[in-house]
Design an enzyme around this catalytic site. Structure first.
Site, short mmCIF file in Angstrom:
data_model
loop_
_atom_site.label_atom_id
_atom_site.label_comp_id
_atom_site.label_asym_id
_atom_site.label_seq_id
_atom_site.Cartn_x
_atom_site.Cartn_y
_atom_site.Cartn_z
CB CYS A 1 -15.90 1.46 -18.71
SG CYS A 1 -17.48 0.97 -18.04
CG ASP B 1 -17.70 6.03 -12.88
OD1 ASP B 1 -18.03 6.45 -11.77
OD2 ASP B 1 -17.97 4.90 -13.29
CB CYS C 1 -21.49 5.56 -15.07
SG CYS C 1 -19.82 5.93 -15.62
CB CYS D 1 -16.65 0.68 -12.97
SG CYS D 1 -16.41 0.53 -14.73
FE1 FES Z 1 -18.72 4.27 -15.62
FE2 FES Z 1 -17.45 2.07 -15.91
S1 FES Z 1 -19.47 2.29 -15.21
S2 FES Z 1 -16.69 4.05 -16.17
#
Ligand code: FES
Length: 212
Positions: free
Chosen positions: A107, A38, A36, A63
């Site tokens: 995550c 992140d 993702c 997220c």
């Molecule tokens: Fe990437 Fe949760 S969607 S850390």
């Protein structure tokens, strides 16, 4: 459709614990999820004698699930020895939170990975690594898979911007397939060096860019 988050996930998301930065940490790590894009950074303070985690904080650009699991994991790890903290799994975090939606499992894996990487950073900085494996191209590429390519939010190996890696007599040279004047080249260079210079048998890390 909203994701089926448990009450506890939402509570921790709204009021996360141990968020922030530790100045002069004894160890830190930054990890990104290729799924993702992140990013999470985690800081540790460790008692040198007992090897207990005395303080732990995290910053997340992830997220809600990532913030909630980061919060739980830091709470679980605080006060534990490094060896005990290594045993914390994403399942422990997920169970504490009353479960996570399946698409959000990565995550919590990311939160656990960053804790493991910070412990590894501590061990590398303090000469505590038990098994000294000779650095190879494969080991370097494995580490580079944790460096994000901010242009697309995936890692630099997967997005094919690493042209070549050479490991020779204590030095590593990484040649990147993007020009030096790319807006992210400086960040990528810093992160590559940061990840590779901690390898026990490496003294020099060089990063070159396209047409250099
Ligand atoms: Fe990437 Fe949760 S969607 S850390």
């Amino acid at each position: 459709m909203p994701l089926p988050y448990s009450e506890k996930v939402l509570e921790y998301f709204k009021h996360p614990k141990n968020v922030g930065k530790i100045e002069n940490p004894d160890a830190k790590a930054k990890e990104g999820s290729p799924a993702c894009g992140d990013m999470v950074t985690l800081y540790l303070k460790v008692d040198e004698k007992t090897k207990r985690i005395t303080d732990i904080k995290f910053e997340s650009f992830g997220c809600a699930s990532n913030i909630a699991t980061g919060s739980i994991i830091t709470e679980l790890a605080k006060g534990k020895t490094l060896e005990e903290a290594k045993k914390i799994t994403w399942k422990d975090a997920s169970e504490e939170l009353g479960g996570l939606p399946p698409v959000k499992v990565h995550c919590s894996v990311l939160a656990v990975d960053v804790l493991k990487a910070a412990i590894e950073d501590y061990e590398e900085r303090h000469g505590l690594v038990k098994e000294h494996v000779k650095t190879t191209k494969e080991i370097v590429l494995k580490r580079l898979k944790h460096v994000m390519n901010p242009i697309v939010g995936l890692d630099i190996v997967k997005t094919n911007i690493v042209n070549d890696v050479n490991v020779k007599e204590g030095s590593i040279s990484v040649s990147m397939g993007i020009p030096r004047d790319n807006q992210f080249s400086k960040n990528i260079e810093e992160e590559v060096k940061e990840r590779l210079k901690r390898l026990w048998d490496i003294k020099k890390v060089e990063v070159t860019f396209d047409e250099e």
